[in-house]
Scaffold this active site. Structure first.
Site, short mmCIF file in Angstrom:
data_model
loop_
_atom_site.label_atom_id
_atom_site.label_comp_id
_atom_site.label_asym_id
_atom_site.label_seq_id
_atom_site.Cartn_x
_atom_site.Cartn_y
_atom_site.Cartn_z
N CYS A 9 11.28 17.54 35.40
CA CYS A 9 12.73 17.55 35.54
C CYS A 9 13.16 16.12 35.88
O CYS A 9 12.97 15.66 37.00
CB CYS A 9 13.12 18.53 36.64
SG CYS A 9 14.89 18.69 36.86
N CYS A 30 5.75 0.85 37.11
CA CYS A 30 6.67 0.07 37.97
C CYS A 30 7.04 0.80 39.26
O CYS A 30 7.74 0.25 40.10
CB CYS A 30 7.93 -0.31 37.20
SG CYS A 30 9.07 1.06 36.91
N CYS A 89 7.25 6.49 37.74
CA CYS A 89 6.59 5.70 36.71
C CYS A 89 5.35 5.07 37.33
O CYS A 89 5.43 4.44 38.39
CB CYS A 89 7.55 4.64 36.19
SG CYS A 89 6.74 3.47 35.08
N CYS A 143 10.79 -0.39 33.12
CA CYS A 143 9.72 -1.26 32.59
C CYS A 143 9.36 -0.98 31.14
O CYS A 143 8.41 -1.57 30.64
CB CYS A 143 8.48 -1.12 33.47
SG CYS A 143 7.67 0.48 33.31
N CYS A 187 10.47 4.48 30.30
CA CYS A 187 10.98 4.18 31.64
C CYS A 187 12.08 3.12 31.52
O CYS A 187 11.88 2.09 30.86
CB CYS A 187 9.84 3.66 32.51
SG CYS A 187 10.41 3.01 34.10
ZN LIG Z 1 8.50 2.01 34.84
#
Ligand SMILES: [Zn+2]
Length: 147
Positions: free
Chosen positions: A137, A117, A114, A68, A65
């Site tokens: 996607c 976060c 995510c 984070c 991510c």
């Molecule tokens: Zn994240």
């Protein structure tokens, strides 16, 4: 292996407990993230198909991510979906991605965020390859490729 019925169950009844939590204010995110990443992760923008960093990338490694640094996908789960966005079959762990119903633009879709976060990643569809049948996607701007 995660399947479409699991994704729907998470969206309907709640997502798995994340491995940790990162909670910042939107002002803190704006200060921390480059504008393009902020627009996608925090404002749910979608980047243009094909004109994004990881659409055609197939080097080994991991995708984390961009908000984070939580690892979300292994590069071995990436496949060519002819959509113009980086696409994956399975996340690297069950608890790193959260699922939400998204009815914007008069469509019924499942949004992927995510789970650490809350950053917007993209959408999940049930038209991926066997055996899992999932297509994650994703926006390249939500991801950070690691070695
Ligand atoms: Zn994240």
């Amino acid at each position: 292996m995660l399947r479409w019925k699991d994704v729907i169950t998470y969206a309907k009844y709640g997502n798995p407990e994340p491995p940790r939590r990162v909670a910042l204010s939107e002002a803190e995110w704006a200060a921390r993230l480059p504008p393009e990443r902020f627009r996608v992760l925090r404002q749910h923008a979608t980047e243009p198909p094909y004109r994004n960093a990881y659409c055609r990338a197939y080097e080994p490694g991991r995708y984390a991510c961009a908000g984070c640094d939580t690892v979300l996908f292994g590069a071995e789960e990436k496949y060519h979906a002819i959509s113009g966005w980086p696409s994956f079959r399975q996340p690297s762990a069950r608890n790193v991605i959260a699922y939400f119903f998204d009815e914007s633009f008069h469509m019924q879709r499942i949004e992927a965020r995510c789970n650490v976060c809350g950053g917007h990643l993209g959408h999940v569809f049930p038209d991926g390859p066997a055996p899992g049948g999932l297509r994650y996607c994703m926006n390249s701007a939500s991801l950070l490729k690691q070695e």
